[in-house]
Design a protein around this motif. Structure first.
Motif, PDB file in Angstrom:
ATOM      1  N   SER A 145       0.845  -1.188   0.000  1.00  0.00           N
ATOM      2  CA  SER A 145       0.000   0.000   0.000  1.00  0.00           C
ATOM      3  C   SER A 145       0.884   1.243   0.000  1.00  0.00           C
ATOM      4  N   LYS A 180      -1.929   4.737  -7.301  1.00  0.00           N
ATOM      5  CA  LYS A 180      -2.808   5.831  -7.723  1.00  0.00           C
ATOM      6  C   LYS A 180      -2.054   6.825  -8.604  1.00  0.00           C
ATOM      7  N   GLY A 192     -10.418   4.776  -4.335  1.00  0.00           N
ATOM      8  CA  GLY A 192     -10.065   5.249  -3.002  1.00  0.00           C
ATOM      9  C   GLY A 192     -10.295   6.736  -2.888  1.00  0.00           C
ATOM     10  N   GLN A 233      -5.428  -0.648  -5.064  1.00  0.00           N
ATOM     11  CA  GLN A 233      -5.377  -0.469  -3.612  1.00  0.00           C
ATOM     12  C   GLN A 233      -4.695  -1.688  -2.995  1.00  0.00           C
TER      13      GLN A 233
END
Length: 367
Positions: free
Chosen positions: A170, A175, A198, A242
């Motif tokens: 993570s 992203k 997210g 994610q």
């Protein structure tokens, strides 16, 4: 400050000037929501709240973002006329930190709308709930679950090419890689949608879902809907990843996105030099092994291959970066790109070539 009684839509909220709340945690890896919003929506950010770093600028802390000031309290930013306060830090907890409550109350009492990025619902606190009612501000609870259905694999019927950013942990750049690809693909004329999964992606794009707030059986269906929405009128969709399949806390979310998105291509993300997962401190397995794991767990109806590795090389000199890239390319046989350091153009070209090769292979199989 605005004191609108009418509730604002999510799209309206993300267009307004905002102050970022990152109390005692503002940083590139310690408040990833805040750091992402500064990178992609920094023109609307008027200040950051972090009493430990008050007096510095965002540029001082992140290495980008320019002279956005860091202040101690909401009141110190009011002269800059923010309209919204965004909580720029997710938590591995469902509680509201006691030290955050005065800041949130002050924001509401000064007429600021709120965007909440943590699992705790702000209306659960009687004092905050009363202030919200009294001031009539809008609160966007990004973890609220919208109505969703089970995954029905409708993505398989789309003509749109689906790309998914997976990874080794993570908070390593999944992203960011997705956003860089999205922006560059549109720049070069490939109409591309962004499927946010997210809070950061939702706040940057104005749409999407926080998949970690969805009940387990419905996570893949929620992702399916986001991909279907993002595909409308587009040639490509880039799906924000994610967690990771090897993460003991967030593997279920990673698998739900992989199966809900049904991607044609994967971009595997990794932070250079990382040897253990964050927070849980479990060893990160060799990347070739993790790449195979993601490929093997894609569905039989649409087996996906990793087209490239996207790395986060923050803190590496150019010489050290090039050396690590060469080693990783030799170990995996895949092209390696840092889309922040180098821009997204090379990743888009790699994905274009991967798309052509995949379509040619499918055409040969159908003959």
């Amino acid at each position: 400050m605005e004191e609108d009684v009418a509730q604002l839509s999510h799209a309206e909220l993300v267009e307004k000037k905002f102050v970022l709340f990152a109390e005692e945690c503002f940083g590139l890896f310690t408040s990833k929501i805040a750091a992402s919003l500064v990178r992609y929506n920094g023109d609307r950010c008027v200040a950051v709240i972090d009493s430990l770093q008050a007096g510095r600028t965002v540029q001082d802390v992140l290495g980008y973002g320019g002279p956005i000031p860091i202040v101690s309290r909401v009141e110190d930013a009011l002269h800059l006329r923010p309209e919204v306060m965004i909580i720029g830090k997710g938590l591995h907890s469902a509680d509201l930190p006691e030290s955050w409550k005065p800041h949130i109350l002050s924001a509401v009492q000064n007429g600021l709308h709120l965007v909440n990025s943590i699992h705790y619902r702000l209306a659960g606190d009687p004092d905050i709930a009363r202030a919200i009612r009294d001031k009539g501000v809008t609160v966007w609870e990004t973890k609220d679950t919208p109505p969703v259905q089970l995954n029905k694999a409708r993505v398989l019927d789309l003509d749109t090419w689906v790309i998914h950013t997976c990874g080794s942990d993570s908070n390593i750049g999944k992203k960011t890689a997705a956003l860089q690809i999205w922006q560059e693909a549109n720049r070069v004329g490939i109409s591309t949608g962004f499927a946010a999964t997210g809070q950061s992606g939702m706040l940057i794009s104005g749409h999407g879902i926080a998949v970690d707030g969805v009940p387990g059986d419905f996570m893949a269906g929620a992702v399916e809907k986001v991909v279907m929405d993002a595909a409308a009128g587009n040639e490509w969709v880039v799906v924000e990843g994610q967690g990771s399949l090897n993460h003991i806390g967030f593997s279920s979310v990673a698998l739900a996105i992989l199966h809900g998105a049904l991607p044609h291509a994967l971009v595997f993300c990794h932070r250079l030099g990382a040897e253990r997962t964050k927070v849980w401190e479990t060893p990160i397995r060799p990347l070739p092994e993790l790449i195979r794991l993601n490929e093997e767990l894609s569905v039989f109806e649409r087996p996906a291959k990793v087209a490239a590795i996207s790395v986060n090389s923050f803190g590496f000199s150019e010489e050290d970066y090039r050396r690590e890239v060469e080693k990783l390319e030799a170990d995996t046989g895949l092209p390696v790109v840092d889309p922040v350091r180098e821009g997204g153009a090379r990743l888009v070209e790699i994905l274009r070539a991967h798309q052509r090769e995949t379509l040619d292979r499918l055409s040969d199989l159908q003959r």
